[in-house]
Design an enzyme around this catalytic site. Sequence first.
Site, PDB file in Angstrom:
ATOM      1  N   LYS A 131     -53.346  27.626  27.027  1.00  0.00           N
ATOM      2  CA  LYS A 131     -52.396  27.534  25.808  1.00  0.00           C
ATOM      3  C   LYS A 131     -52.714  27.382  24.342  1.00  0.00           C
ATOM      4  CE  LYS A 131     -48.054  28.636  27.099  1.00  0.00           C
ATOM      5  NZ  LYS A 131     -47.305  29.154  28.327  1.00  0.00           N
ATOM      6  N   ASP A 171     -45.109  33.666  24.267  1.00  0.00           N
ATOM      7  CA  ASP A 171     -44.521  32.551  24.641  1.00  0.00           C
ATOM      8  C   ASP A 171     -43.337  32.650  23.814  1.00  0.00           C
ATOM      9  OD1 ASP A 171     -44.456  30.568  27.057  1.00  0.00           O
ATOM     10  OD2 ASP A 171     -44.040  28.952  24.708  1.00  0.00           O
TER      11      ASP A 171
HETATM   12  P1  NDP Z   1     -38.255  33.858  23.009  1.00  0.00           P
HETATM   13  O1  NDP Z   1     -38.735  33.239  21.951  1.00  0.00           O
HETATM   14  O2  NDP Z   1     -38.091  34.987  24.021  1.00  0.00           O
HETATM   15  O3  NDP Z   1     -36.855  33.041  23.733  1.00  0.00           O
HETATM   16  C1  NDP Z   1     -36.804  31.341  23.289  1.00  0.00           C
HETATM   17  C2  NDP Z   1     -35.247  31.506  23.348  1.00  0.00           C
HETATM   18  O4  NDP Z   1     -34.543  29.622  23.732  1.00  0.00           O
HETATM   19  C3  NDP Z   1     -34.189  31.925  22.311  1.00  0.00           C
HETATM   20  O5  NDP Z   1     -32.950  32.370  22.856  1.00  0.00           O
HETATM   21  C4  NDP Z   1     -34.085  30.498  21.525  1.00  0.00           C
HETATM   22  O6  NDP Z   1     -32.893  30.401  20.483  1.00  0.00           O
HETATM   23  C5  NDP Z   1     -34.000  29.262  22.778  1.00  0.00           C
HETATM   24  N1  NDP Z   1     -34.741  28.274  22.208  1.00  0.00           N
HETATM   25  C6  NDP Z   1     -36.080  27.816  22.013  1.00  0.00           C
HETATM   26  N2  NDP Z   1     -36.661  26.537  21.894  1.00  0.00           N
HETATM   27  C7  NDP Z   1     -35.020  26.287  21.812  1.00  0.00           C
HETATM   28  C8  NDP Z   1     -34.779  24.738  21.607  1.00  0.00           C
HETATM   29  N3  NDP Z   1     -35.386  22.905  20.988  1.00  0.00           N
HETATM   30  N4  NDP Z   1     -33.528  24.364  22.069  1.00  0.00           N
HETATM   31  C9  NDP Z   1     -32.281  25.767  22.198  1.00  0.00           C
HETATM   32  N5  NDP Z   1     -32.892  26.846  21.983  1.00  0.00           N
HETATM   33  C10 NDP Z   1     -34.513  26.954  22.066  1.00  0.00           C
HETATM   34  O7  NDP Z   1     -39.244  32.973  24.292  1.00  0.00           O
HETATM   35  P2  NDP Z   1     -39.446  33.213  25.669  1.00  0.00           P
HETATM   36  O8  NDP Z   1     -38.183  33.571  26.588  1.00  0.00           O
HETATM   37  O9  NDP Z   1     -40.580  33.776  25.732  1.00  0.00           O
HETATM   38  O10 NDP Z   1     -39.797  31.850  26.799  1.00  0.00           O
HETATM   39  C11 NDP Z   1     -37.905  30.655  26.999  1.00  0.00           C
HETATM   40  C12 NDP Z   1     -38.432  29.401  28.442  1.00  0.00           C
HETATM   41  O11 NDP Z   1     -39.832  30.667  29.340  1.00  0.00           O
HETATM   42  C13 NDP Z   1     -40.212  28.802  26.947  1.00  0.00           C
HETATM   43  O12 NDP Z   1     -39.883  27.734  27.550  1.00  0.00           O
HETATM   44  C14 NDP Z   1     -41.347  29.733  27.232  1.00  0.00           C
HETATM   45  O13 NDP Z   1     -42.463  28.386  27.932  1.00  0.00           O
HETATM   46  C15 NDP Z   1     -40.956  29.793  28.821  1.00  0.00           C
HETATM   47  N6  NDP Z   1     -41.757  30.700  29.970  1.00  0.00           N
HETATM   48  C16 NDP Z   1     -42.407  32.394  28.642  1.00  0.00           C
HETATM   49  C17 NDP Z   1     -42.690  33.484  30.024  1.00  0.00           C
HETATM   50  C18 NDP Z   1     -42.983  34.599  29.407  1.00  0.00           C
HETATM   51  O14 NDP Z   1     -43.415  35.449  29.170  1.00  0.00           O
HETATM   52  N7  NDP Z   1     -42.322  34.801  27.767  1.00  0.00           N
HETATM   53  C19 NDP Z   1     -43.691  33.110  30.854  1.00  0.00           C
HETATM   54  C20 NDP Z   1     -43.106  31.775  31.730  1.00  0.00           C
HETATM   55  C21 NDP Z   1     -42.854  30.683  30.626  1.00  0.00           C
HETATM   56  P3  NDP Z   1     -33.408  30.146  19.302  1.00  0.00           P
HETATM   57  O15 NDP Z   1     -34.114  31.524  18.529  1.00  0.00           O
HETATM   58  O16 NDP Z   1     -32.128  29.740  18.461  1.00  0.00           O
HETATM   59  O17 NDP Z   1     -34.964  28.641  19.048  1.00  0.00           O
HETATM   60  O1  2IT Z   2     -46.179  29.899  30.625  1.00  0.00           O
HETATM   61  C1  2IT Z   2     -46.441  31.139  30.289  1.00  0.00           C
HETATM   62  O2  2IT Z   2     -45.995  31.412  31.840  1.00  0.00           O
HETATM   63  C2  2IT Z   2     -46.217  32.420  29.491  1.00  0.00           C
HETATM   64  N1  2IT Z   2     -45.899  31.771  28.711  1.00  0.00           N
HETATM   65  C3  2IT Z   2     -46.753  33.891  30.241  1.00  0.00           C
HETATM   66  C4  2IT Z   2     -48.467  33.470  29.919  1.00  0.00           C
HETATM   67  C5  2IT Z   2     -49.235  34.831  30.226  1.00  0.00           C
HETATM   68  O3  2IT Z   2     -50.759  34.738  29.884  1.00  0.00           O
HETATM   69  O4  2IT Z   2     -48.648  35.423  30.736  1.00  0.00           O
END
Ligand code: NDP
Ligand code: 2IT
Length: 451
Positions: A131, A171
């Site tokens: 990561k 992420d």
């Molecule tokens: P994005 O940046 O697209 O969206 C993040 C969302 O979460 C936004 O709405 C943001 O609001 C909110 N957020 C972030 N930090 C905070 C905080 N400290 N408090 C409240 N709200 C918060 O990220 P993703 O959708 O890609 O990721 C979301 C989660 O999913 C994370 O935990 C990530 O690790 C996990 N994940 C992502 C994957 C991927 O493929 N993208 C795969 C697997 C897991 P704001 O804009 O106000 O900060």
């Molecule tokens: O937390 C996760 O699994 C991710 N942010 C996606 C990682 C990836 O390599 O697609």
Amino acid sequence: MKDPKDRLDDLRVDVERRNPAQPEFHQAVREVLDTLAPVFAARPEYADPAVALVERLLEPERQIVFRVPWTDDRGRVHVNRGYRVEFNSALGPFKGGLRFHPSVDIGVVKFLGFEQVFKNALTGLGIGGGKGGSDFDPHGRSDAEVMRFCQSFMTELYRHIGEHTDVPAGDIGVGGREIGYLFGQYRRITNRWEAGVLTGKGVGWGGSAIRPEATGYGSVLFAAEMLAVRGTVLDGLTAVVSGSGNVALYTIEKLQQLGANPLTASDSQGYVIDDKGIDLALLRQIKEVERGRVSEYAQRRGGSARFIPGGRVWEVPADVAFPSATQNELTEADALALVRGGVQAVSEGANMPTTPAAVRFFQQSGIAFGPGKAANAGGVAVSALEMAQNAGRVSWTAQRVEDELASIMRSIHAVAHETAARYDAPGDYVTGANIAGFERVADALLAQGVI
Ligand code: NDP
Ligand code: 2IT
């Protein structure tokens, strides 16, 4: 040989001593160690201190920290810190996303990298875990500023990554726009078309169909599998979803496709509740096109939606819950509210969004609880399918990728479910996912010698 519980305690104390001031990493480690006693009892070679297998799993193979200087649109220079933690490559090249958020520090990156090792093992697709990211905050920055930041970040990162070495992706704060800028700079510096060095690319230049959708879709499919075990379906159920980013948006889309009714979305300022169900086209326009706030959704939706500043979606009664924003966003008090509201299943789209006390409360209340390592593995699984397409210089149809994603999510559910039953913890997906992932990485490490 020591009692497995004592040995696990020793390991936990040692990790906390050796890695001070990294509370998220301690939490992620503890959540895994707390479930390993039965596998230590069954397979003493995993626990033997003279082999130091778990010590090796708890220590990243490599940790890279670097300076990222960049210039804003007014000519002012900023300095951020960049990270890449290459945690474990026993099963394949390091694989995992990059997070750009002000809260990122080495402990956050290590928690995410540690979880990624087990998650990636569960996919069965030959990927190790890593990561990275930065404390850079993209909110309010222009495209040109984000591009200059990404170019500076890659100017250091490029020497550490490669299609056979380490393959970053998105992420929090890193989506298609950022992957584009990062890939462009990698290509320019290296003079190589090395598509498999990053995943989450655009479909026209090496990306996979369904990668943007994969995490959210997969989290809903995992919930559907947990409900099927209990003889229920998503069709007709109400859902609460937190977040409004990549994972949340496609969680909402798949819920609607399967006949469920998602009522909420949120960001760090509060949440919206829509009595008619979320209008996904409007939410996508605000978040993906305009990069705005969820509060604007309530203003533009008309009478059915309200914005609750500072509120938490978990106070809304619903049948299923999808924490899809960030770590520790669902506390014990929130779990209590959800259970009182009649929740039947919780599927973690985010990484470690549920606090340990809340997880325990769900499990004691008989709620089906899908931990992120299993429930959100669809994103990295489709990343591995993107790498496969890149290696073969082919691109698969959306239907093919979606079918593969569905089959991978079914198999992750099945392995977590069966492993839990095998270790006398029926229905406990936390134990099942941790042990199944652990066994795969541990066996590979043992077979490969002292590395
Ligand atoms: P994005 O940046 O697209 O969206 C993040 C969302 O979460 C936004 O709405 C943001 O609001 C909110 N957020 C972030 N930090 C905070 C905080 N400290 N408090 C409240 N709200 C918060 O990220 P993703 O959708 O890609 O990721 C979301 C989660 O999913 C994370 O935990 C990530 O690790 C996990 N994940 C992502 C994957 C991927 O493929 N993208 C795969 C697997 C897991 P704001 O804009 O106000 O900060
Ligand atoms: O937390 C996760 O699994 C991710 N942010 C996606 C990682 C990836 O390599 O697609």
